[in-house]
Design an enzyme around this catalytic site. Structure first.
Site, PDB file in Angstrom:
ATOM      1  N   LYS A 194       0.836  -1.332   0.014  1.00 22.56           N
ATOM      2  CA  LYS A 194      -0.035   0.000  -0.056  1.00 22.56           C
ATOM      3  C   LYS A 194       0.976   1.268  -0.084  1.00 22.56           C
ATOM      4  O   LYS A 194       1.781   1.286   0.707  1.00 22.56           O
ATOM      5  CB  LYS A 194      -0.919   0.033   1.326  1.00 22.56           C
ATOM      6  CG  LYS A 194      -1.550   1.377   1.397  1.00 22.56           C
ATOM      7  CD  LYS A 194      -2.806   1.092   2.543  1.00 22.56           C
ATOM      8  CE  LYS A 194      -2.334   1.490   3.965  1.00 22.56           C
ATOM      9  NZ  LYS A 194      -3.389   1.434   4.664  1.00 22.56           N
ATOM     10  N   SER A 225     -10.965   2.631   8.843  1.00 25.67           N
ATOM     11  CA  SER A 225     -11.470   3.989   8.957  1.00 25.67           C
ATOM     12  C   SER A 225     -12.092   4.648   7.828  1.00 25.67           C
ATOM     13  O   SER A 225     -13.392   4.528   7.922  1.00 25.67           O
ATOM     14  CB  SER A 225     -10.092   4.763   9.336  1.00 25.67           C
ATOM     15  OG  SER A 225     -10.182   6.269   9.698  1.00 25.67           O
ATOM     16  N   THR A 226     -11.439   5.249   6.985  1.00 29.34           N
ATOM     17  CA  THR A 226     -12.293   5.508   5.701  1.00 29.34           C
ATOM     18  C   THR A 226     -12.721   4.476   4.967  1.00 29.34           C
ATOM     19  O   THR A 226     -13.460   4.747   4.005  1.00 29.34           O
ATOM     20  CB  THR A 226     -11.247   6.589   4.803  1.00 29.34           C
ATOM     21  OG1 THR A 226     -10.265   5.946   4.321  1.00 29.34           O
ATOM     22  CG2 THR A 226     -10.781   7.955   5.765  1.00 29.34           C
ATOM     23  N   THR A 229      -8.576   1.792   1.971  1.00 29.33           N
ATOM     24  CA  THR A 229      -7.511   0.562   1.954  1.00 29.33           C
ATOM     25  C   THR A 229      -8.299  -0.546   1.438  1.00 29.33           C
ATOM     26  O   THR A 229      -7.854  -1.047   0.421  1.00 29.33           O
ATOM     27  CB  THR A 229      -6.826   0.305   3.248  1.00 29.33           C
ATOM     28  OG1 THR A 229      -6.098   1.630   3.736  1.00 29.33           O
ATOM     29  CG2 THR A 229      -5.948  -0.780   3.333  1.00 29.33           C
TER      30      THR A 229
END
Ligand code: R5P
Length: 297
Positions: A194, A225-226, A229
């Site tokens: 990543k 979280s958002t 990923t």
């Protein structure tokens, strides 16, 4: 031992106290919390704390600063009122990702938060703290630290509910969760690569050949979280033929429309209950119960 449910974690605090109450001299109570009209925080113990080992249970998400201040007030009050020891169980502890100055002038937040809490608590239990550049919680905390992990509970869930799986970590930081869990499950695992450009922009790449034929791809990470990923990882894995996805995380932050976007990928989404969420399927309160039994009873 007196287990205290703080405002953000009463459910898991009750679960933790549940079986312990049967076994030992353990009591449970909820911290009274309120707001003054100007927004100041009010806390009060509804039961005597004198002579007790007080265990505050609070996960920090949503309104982190207020939740932190509540714990500081509660910890100091317990000490003032004669508690024998004050411990904090933080199933999810924040700020571990800000463990260095990424840009000149930035605050290394985890150091500051730890410095503050060190003054008020004698012991800290955290489930899967995001130790990346830090080797151990002792790099920043001086109180006694207990790092707990959800790996065995996640592995048990996979064994009982999923078949023909391959575990994939979306970035090298997740190898700990993906590889360890794969070892317990007894299945293959792979780690992707990543690159993070900002809090919301990431790029995930597949850097080696992975055999996904007829496999259920289980993506495992500590925090969602958002959700970018996981979203990026699924996009790439679909390109090499993966069809069936299950996403498992320890800490389900799911900021903004993260859950909606992840659902659109077709993946089944599962989380542990360190943070209360509709995706919670894996109960980690037994892990905390056994740590408290070993260390505090
Ligand atoms: C970071 O390294 C963590 O392990 C997670 O991969 C990360 O926090 C996930 O963030 P997001 O869901 O915002 O992509």
């Amino acid at each position: 031992m007196l287990i205290i449910g703080c405002s953000n974690s009463r459910d898991i605090a009750k679960d933790i106290a549940g079986d312990l109450k049967k076994k030992a001299k353990v009591k449970y109570a909820e911290l009274e919390t309120a707001r003054f009209p100007d927004g100041e925080i009010y806390v009060r113990y509804p039961v005597p704390v004198k002579g007790h080992k007080v265990v505050l249970v609070q996960s920090f998400y949503g309104n982190i600063s207020d939740e932190m201040m509540e714990v500081v007030f509660a910890a100091q009050t317990a000490k003032d009122l004669g508690a024998k020891e004050v411990a904090l169980v933080a199933p999810y502890f924040p700020y571990f990702r800000q463990d260095k100055r990424f840009k000149p002038g930035e605050c290394i937040s985890i150091q500051v938060v730890a410095k503050m809490l060190n003054r008020f608590i004698q012991r800290l239990f955290v489930v899967d703290p995001h130790l990346h550049r830090l080797n151990s919680m002792y790099d920043v905390f001086t109180c006694k630290c207990h790092k707990l992990t959800a790996d065995p509970a996640i592995a048990k869930y996979i064994k009982n509910n999923l078949k023909n799986v391959i575990l994939i970590g979306p970035d090298w930081e997740s190898y700990r969760w993906a590889e360890k869990t794969a070892d317990i499950v007894g299945c293959d695992s792979a780690i992707l690569e990543k690159k993070r450009y900002s809090a919301t922009k990431v790029d995930v790449r597949i850097n080696k050949k992975i055999d996904l034929k007829n496999k259920t791809v289980v993506l495992v990470d500590d925090i969602i979280s958002t959700g970018h990923t996981m979203e990026e990882a699924i996009k790439d894995l679909k390109k090499i033929g993966a069809k069936k996805f299950v996403i498992i995380c320890v800490h389900s932050l799911f900021i903004g429309d993260a859950l909606k976007r992840l659902k659109k990928t077709g993946a089944k989404i599962i989380s542990c209950n360190t943070i209360k969420h509709t995706t919670n399927r894996i109960d980690i309160s037994p892990v905390i119960q056994s740590a408290l039994s070993d260390r505090m009873i």
